[in-house]
Design a protein around this motif. Structure first.
Motif, PDB file in Angstrom:
ATOM      1  N   UNK A   6       1.021  -1.097  -0.010  1.00  0.00           N
ATOM      2  CA  UNK A   6      -0.017   0.163   0.178  1.00  0.00           C
ATOM      3  C   UNK A   6       0.958   1.174  -0.015  1.00  0.00           C
ATOM      4  N   UNK A   7       0.517   2.238  -1.158  1.00  0.00           N
ATOM      5  CA  UNK A   7       1.580   3.360  -0.921  1.00  0.00           C
ATOM      6  C   UNK A   7       0.546   4.422  -1.391  1.00  0.00           C
ATOM      7  N   UNK A   8       0.906   5.679  -0.853  1.00  0.00           N
ATOM      8  CA  UNK A   8       0.420   6.858  -1.173  1.00  0.00           C
ATOM      9  C   UNK A   8       0.627   7.320  -2.755  1.00  0.00           C
ATOM     10  N   UNK A   9      -0.449   7.337  -3.498  1.00  0.00           N
ATOM     11  CA  UNK A   9      -0.359   7.583  -4.895  1.00  0.00           C
ATOM     12  C   UNK A   9      -0.437   9.127  -5.111  1.00  0.00           C
ATOM     13  N   UNK A  10      -1.055   9.713  -4.323  1.00  0.00           N
ATOM     14  CA  UNK A  10      -1.315  11.375  -4.648  1.00  0.00           C
ATOM     15  C   UNK A  10      -1.949  11.745  -3.395  1.00  0.00           C
ATOM     16  N   UNK A  11      -1.256  12.727  -2.652  1.00  0.00           N
ATOM     17  CA  UNK A  11      -1.861  13.406  -1.505  1.00  0.00           C
ATOM     18  C   UNK A  11      -2.754  14.416  -1.925  1.00  0.00           C
ATOM     19  N   UNK A  12      -3.956  13.917  -2.142  1.00  0.00           N
ATOM     20  CA  UNK A  12      -5.014  14.782  -2.616  1.00  0.00           C
ATOM     21  C   UNK A  12      -5.820  15.808  -1.619  1.00  0.00           C
ATOM     22  N   UNK A  13      -5.529  15.267  -0.336  1.00  0.00           N
ATOM     23  CA  UNK A  13      -6.337  16.002   0.667  1.00  0.00           C
ATOM     24  C   UNK A  13      -7.837  16.346   0.204  1.00  0.00           C
ATOM     25  N   UNK A 241      -8.394  -9.070   2.646  1.00  0.00           N
ATOM     26  CA  UNK A 241      -8.583  -7.874   3.455  1.00  0.00           C
ATOM     27  C   UNK A 241      -7.244  -6.989   3.623  1.00  0.00           C
ATOM     28  N   UNK A 242      -7.295  -5.892   2.855  1.00  0.00           N
ATOM     29  CA  UNK A 242      -6.086  -4.981   2.935  1.00  0.00           C
ATOM     30  C   UNK A 242      -6.348  -4.008   3.808  1.00  0.00           C
ATOM     31  N   UNK A 243      -5.367  -3.948   4.748  1.00  0.00           N
ATOM     32  CA  UNK A 243      -5.419  -2.538   5.784  1.00  0.00           C
ATOM     33  C   UNK A 243      -4.586  -1.483   5.177  1.00  0.00           C
ATOM     34  N   UNK A 244      -5.488  -0.318   5.335  1.00  0.00           N
ATOM     35  CA  UNK A 244      -4.867   0.791   4.751  1.00  0.00           C
ATOM     36  C   UNK A 244      -4.256   1.817   5.941  1.00  0.00           C
ATOM     37  N   UNK A 245      -3.214   2.692   5.751  1.00  0.00           N
ATOM     38  CA  UNK A 245      -2.813   3.630   6.621  1.00  0.00           C
ATOM     39  C   UNK A 245      -3.805   4.903   6.953  1.00  0.00           C
ATOM     40  N   UNK A 261      -3.055  -2.040 -10.479  1.00  0.00           N
ATOM     41  CA  UNK A 261      -3.031  -1.119  -9.240  1.00  0.00           C
ATOM     42  C   UNK A 261      -4.676  -0.898  -8.622  1.00  0.00           C
ATOM     43  N   UNK A 262      -5.030  -1.102  -7.625  1.00  0.00           N
ATOM     44  CA  UNK A 262      -6.231  -0.563  -6.950  1.00  0.00           C
ATOM     45  C   UNK A 262      -5.957   0.804  -6.431  1.00  0.00           C
ATOM     46  N   UNK A 263      -6.465   1.610  -7.013  1.00  0.00           N
ATOM     47  CA  UNK A 263      -6.527   2.874  -6.510  1.00  0.00           C
ATOM     48  C   UNK A 263      -7.529   3.150  -5.603  1.00  0.00           C
ATOM     49  N   UNK A 278      -4.763  11.583   5.465  1.00  0.00           N
ATOM     50  CA  UNK A 278      -6.176  11.555   5.302  1.00  0.00           C
ATOM     51  C   UNK A 278      -6.668  12.273   3.917  1.00  0.00           C
ATOM     52  N   UNK A 279      -7.645  11.726   3.150  1.00  0.00           N
ATOM     53  CA  UNK A 279      -8.031  12.561   1.818  1.00  0.00           C
ATOM     54  C   UNK A 279      -7.217  12.289   0.672  1.00  0.00           C
ATOM     55  N   UNK A 280      -6.157  11.113   0.956  1.00  0.00           N
ATOM     56  CA  UNK A 280      -5.185  10.772  -0.215  1.00  0.00           C
ATOM     57  C   UNK A 280      -5.921   9.764  -0.816  1.00  0.00           C
ATOM     58  N   UNK A 281      -5.156   9.592  -2.395  1.00  0.00           N
ATOM     59  CA  UNK A 281      -5.409   8.408  -3.050  1.00  0.00           C
ATOM     60  C   UNK A 281      -4.054   7.251  -2.909  1.00  0.00           C
ATOM     61  N   UNK A 282      -4.596   6.083  -2.331  1.00  0.00           N
ATOM     62  CA  UNK A 282      -3.761   5.029  -2.128  1.00  0.00           C
ATOM     63  C   UNK A 282      -3.656   4.210  -3.378  1.00  0.00           C
ATOM     64  N   UNK A 283      -2.250   3.716  -3.448  1.00  0.00           N
ATOM     65  CA  UNK A 283      -2.197   2.613  -4.546  1.00  0.00           C
ATOM     66  C   UNK A 283      -2.036   1.012  -3.862  1.00  0.00           C
TER      67      UNK A 283
END
Length: 302
Positions: A6-13, A241-245, A261-263, A278-283
């Protein structure tokens, strides 16, 4: 088997990020911020990002047969947006006054296999039991209610099976994923009883946006639970089940190279326990898992 990453793809806020959809034709991810009234477009390859202000809350975005244009579901209108000029260039439909105005707005929606738009409309008091509605829009035709007579609480995620014989549908109020028989175009048959796929216990989160992978399994964002979960579409068994940050994911779609990639879009968190991004888009990348398009392009009128 290797673990998911799990990675932060875009810090969209985003305050309320929702409705991610990947346009594989041009390598672009669209998503909306409902509360900030914005459409976002982001191209991971180039890093280009576009933000377009909408005149009202925007519940969803859908692709069209024109890669330069998308559809937005606003308060009670479905409109066409020219992405390059950032202009709303046409209004395709407006819900009837008798279907509620002030207390209802469009929510999640996707292009169906036949080129129409299937879109839900939610009531602001859905938690108190006020019902929602589901519509079909075949431009330039009028909105037609589907699943009329079927109880709908909060209409959310949608996906179609490989053979296009069933439409999977999330009702966040009922905490359910249901499969409805469809015609050849993917439109739910009137009067057909739904097949319950899964019920999500409330302590495990609220099922929200949904997409489908190449083996026909369903991936669902679990609001308030900080996870995305994969269900077997036939048995309802939980496969992953994939946990997110973050604690408040909202929706998901497959994208990127080979749709591997699951966005995942997310929403605002407050207080001392709020996640950093929070509010980011995760990959999310799950070894061996690749997806299908999150929605079919809607055919615009010539």
């Amino acid at each position: 088997m290797a673990e998911p990453t799990v990675d932060l793809a875009l810090d969209a806020r985003t305050i309320l990020g929702e409705s991610p959809v990947w346009d594989d034709r041009i390598g672009r991810l669209y998503f909306v911020d409902i509360n900030e009234r914005r459409l976002h477009a982001w191209e991971p390859q180039s890093g280009e990002r576009i933000s377009i202000e909408a005149p009202e809350q925007v519940g969803c975005v859908a692709l069209t047969n024109d890669t330069g244009k998308v559809l937005l579901g606003l308060h009670r209108r479905v409109v066409v947006v020219d992405v390059a000029s950032r202009a709303l260039c046409a209004s395709l439909a407006t819900t009837p006054d008798s279907h509620g105005i002030d207390d209802m707005r469009f929510n999640d929606g996707k292009g169906a296999p036949d080129g129409a738009l299937i879109i839900g409309r939610m009531h602001s008091k859905w938690r108190e039991g006020k019902p929602g509605r589901l519509y079909r829009l075949a431009p330039p035709g009028e909105l037609q209610e589907v699943l009329e007579g079927t109880p709908i609480g909060l209409p959310n995620g949608m996906a179609w099976d490989m053979e296009r014989r069933e439409m999977y549908f999330v009702d966040s109020k009922a905490q359910t994923i249901t499969a409805f028989a469809t015609d050849e175009g993917g439109v739910p048959l009137e009067g057909a009883a739904g097949r319950l796929v899964a019920t999500v216990p409330s302590e495990e989160g609220v099922p929200d946006g949904m997409t489908i992978d190449r083996t026909g399994n369903l991936w669902v964002a679990l609001g308030e639970a900080g996870a995305v979960t994969c269900f077997d579409a036939q048995s309802g068994a939980q496969l992953h089940r994939v946990a997110l940050p973050v604690g408040r994911p909202t929706a998901c779609t497959f994208g990127g190279a080979d749709l591997a990639v699951l966005y995942v879009t997310t929403r605002e968190e407050k207080g001392p326990s709020a996640a950093e991004h929070w509010g980011g888009v995760f990959a999310v990348r799950v070894p061996g898992v690749a997806g299908r398009a999150g929605g079919f392009p809607v055919r615009l009128p010539a």
